[in-house]
Motif scaffolding. Structure first.
Motif, mmCIF file in Angstrom:
data_model
loop_
_atom_site.group_PDB
_atom_site.id
_atom_site.type_symbol
_atom_site.label_atom_id
_atom_site.label_comp_id
_atom_site.label_asym_id
_atom_site.label_seq_id
_atom_site.Cartn_x
_atom_site.Cartn_y
_atom_site.Cartn_z
ATOM 1 N N ALA A 8 0.819 -1.211 0.000
ATOM 2 C CA ALA A 8 0.000 0.000 0.000
ATOM 3 C C ALA A 8 0.853 1.262 0.000
ATOM 4 O O ALA A 8 0.525 2.243 -0.664
ATOM 5 N N GLU A 9 1.959 1.242 0.769
ATOM 6 C CA GLU A 9 2.806 2.430 0.818
ATOM 7 C C GLU A 9 3.509 2.669 -0.508
ATOM 8 O O GLU A 9 3.771 3.814 -0.881
ATOM 9 N N ASP A 10 3.818 1.597 -1.243
ATOM 10 C CA ASP A 10 4.545 1.733 -2.499
ATOM 11 C C ASP A 10 3.665 2.241 -3.642
ATOM 12 O O ASP A 10 4.194 2.778 -4.621
ATOM 13 N N VAL A 11 2.360 2.074 -3.552
ATOM 14 C CA VAL A 11 1.490 2.458 -4.662
ATOM 15 C C VAL A 11 1.047 3.917 -4.567
ATOM 16 O O VAL A 11 0.331 4.387 -5.444
ATOM 17 N N VAL A 12 1.479 4.618 -3.532
ATOM 18 C CA VAL A 12 1.110 6.035 -3.421
ATOM 19 C C VAL A 12 1.625 6.805 -4.628
ATOM 20 O O VAL A 12 0.908 7.620 -5.230
ATOM 21 N N ARG A 13 2.872 6.558 -5.024
ATOM 22 C CA ARG A 13 3.447 7.225 -6.185
ATOM 23 C C ARG A 13 2.720 6.801 -7.468
ATOM 24 O O ARG A 13 2.485 7.633 -8.346
ATOM 25 N N ASP A 14 2.374 5.506 -7.570
ATOM 26 C CA ASP A 14 1.658 5.041 -8.765
ATOM 27 C C ASP A 14 0.286 5.709 -8.872
ATOM 28 O O ASP A 14 -0.150 6.069 -9.973
ATOM 29 N N ILE A 15 -0.393 5.852 -7.753
ATOM 30 C CA ILE A 15 -1.692 6.529 -7.765
ATOM 31 C C ILE A 15 -1.532 7.982 -8.193
ATOM 32 O O ILE A 15 -2.325 8.506 -8.992
ATOM 33 N N SER A 16 -0.495 8.635 -7.691
ATOM 34 C CA SER A 16 -0.248 10.024 -8.064
ATOM 35 C C SER A 16 0.024 10.158 -9.559
ATOM 36 O O SER A 16 -0.491 11.075 -10.216
ATOM 37 N N ASN A 17 0.813 9.232 -10.128
ATOM 38 C CA ASN A 17 1.109 9.276 -11.564
ATOM 39 C C ASN A 17 -0.145 9.039 -12.397
ATOM 40 O O ASN A 17 -0.380 9.719 -13.402
#
Length: 329
Positions: free
Chosen positions: A183-192
């Motif tokens: 979950a913490e790693d997908v924060v950047r993916d969600i932002s992109n």
């Protein structure tokens, strides 16, 4: 709209000068009384040469070389041509962002001029097909400049859907990663993904009204039986917009869900740390009492050690049992 007198009028446009063609790599095809000129990233000299050749208004030259032009349609009905500025989404690998690529279009009764600011693969591929297949070129050009413009725009908007599919696949991947402990790693993916959706919406939103105007104005360049073709373009744009709305809701839901997942996991960690701290308090108290520098019964005996150790175990077991009974564990 008032316009300056055209420098040159001709029923059939003359070829682009060789020096201009070499400098700017202007490509041109002619068949069935219709000419298609395609020039990528036109400079001022190219724009002026084309304006002189086809009789465009001087303000159009400024629009061609301008780097920041909004989507619009200018109808020069008295001069017999239509000028449109359209934007299309293009993924820039250098900055890994979705940007808008501008396409300037001039359409007259016997010509179509496409001036993309950067190479647009659908336009390049359609031009190459017309160049290598004389039969297809003759058949397509015989239907008029309006039908040729429809084919160009249809290919461009068809090219938009694979970009939408990539965004959808990215959202599916984010959802899978979210519930697999990342979950913490997908924060950047969600932002992109959110940035791509916003950029895509910024391209398509002004395009919707511009295409509706274009559909009305381009009718005079189309035979009556082909007037419904541009309605298909508007349908494609509306489908893209609806899909973007869906993706916008999905990415916002994923962002909210991801925050909830992260918060839940943090709460689990805090609960575990709290339980450890609470269970250590009575144990610390017991060891502190028996560790005081005073004499107590059984001091300096093995029995006292085992009694104290047993008391610690019973206290720890009692605390864990109480937490279990309260469903805190």
């Amino acid at each position: 709209m008032p316009s300056l007198p055209r420098i040159r009028r001709s029923i059939r446009p003359r070829p682009v000068a060789d020096d201009v063609a070499r400098a700017t790599q202007v490509s041109e095809l002619s068949a069935a009384g219709l000419t298609w000129v395609n020039a990528v990233a036109s400079d001022l000299s190219t724009a002026q040469a084309l304006a002189e050749r086809f009789g465009w208004h001087p303000l159009d030259v400024e629009d061609i070389v301008s780097k920041r032009q909004r989507p619009k349609v200018d109808d020069y009905e008295d001069d017999g041509y239509l000028f449109a500025v359209l934007h299309f989404p293009v993924y820039d690998k250098a900055v890994q962002r979705l940007n808008a690529a501008e396409l300037d279009v001039f359409i007259g009764q016997d010509y179509l001029v496409t001036l993309p600011k950067r190479e647009l693969l659908p336009v390049t591929r359609l031009f190459a097909r017309c160049e290598t297949d004389p039969g297809y070129r003759e058949q397509l050009f015989a239907k008029g400049s309006g039908r040729l413009l429809y084919e160009v725009l249809d290919d461009l908007f068809d090219y938009c859907f694979p970009i939408l599919d990539k965004i959808g696949h990215k959202l599916d991947t984010i959802e899978d990663d979210m519930f697999e402990g990342a979950a913490e790693d997908v924060v950047r993916d969600i932002s992109n993904a959110k940035q791509e959706i916003i950029s895509y919406r910024k391209v398509i939103k002004p395009e919707r009204s511009t295409l509706r105007v274009l559909e009305r104005r381009v009718a005079r360049f189309l035979p009556e039986e082909l007037e419904l073709y541009f309605d298909d373009i508007n349908d494609a744009v509306e489908r893209i917009w609806d899909q973007l709305d869906n993706y916008k809701e999905v990415v916002e839901a994923l962002e909210s869900t991801n925050e909830s997942v992260i918060s839940h996991r943090q709460n689990d960690v805090l609960r575990l740390l709290t339980i450890i701290s609470v269970t250590m308090l009575p144990l610390t108290l017991l060891t502190g009492v028996f560790g005081m520098n005073v004499i107590y019964p059984g001091e300096d005996t093995k029995t006292a050690f085992w009694i104290i150790l047993g008391a610690l175990v019973v206290t720890l077991g009692g605390m864990l049992g109480f937490f279990r009974w309260k469903r805190w564990l």
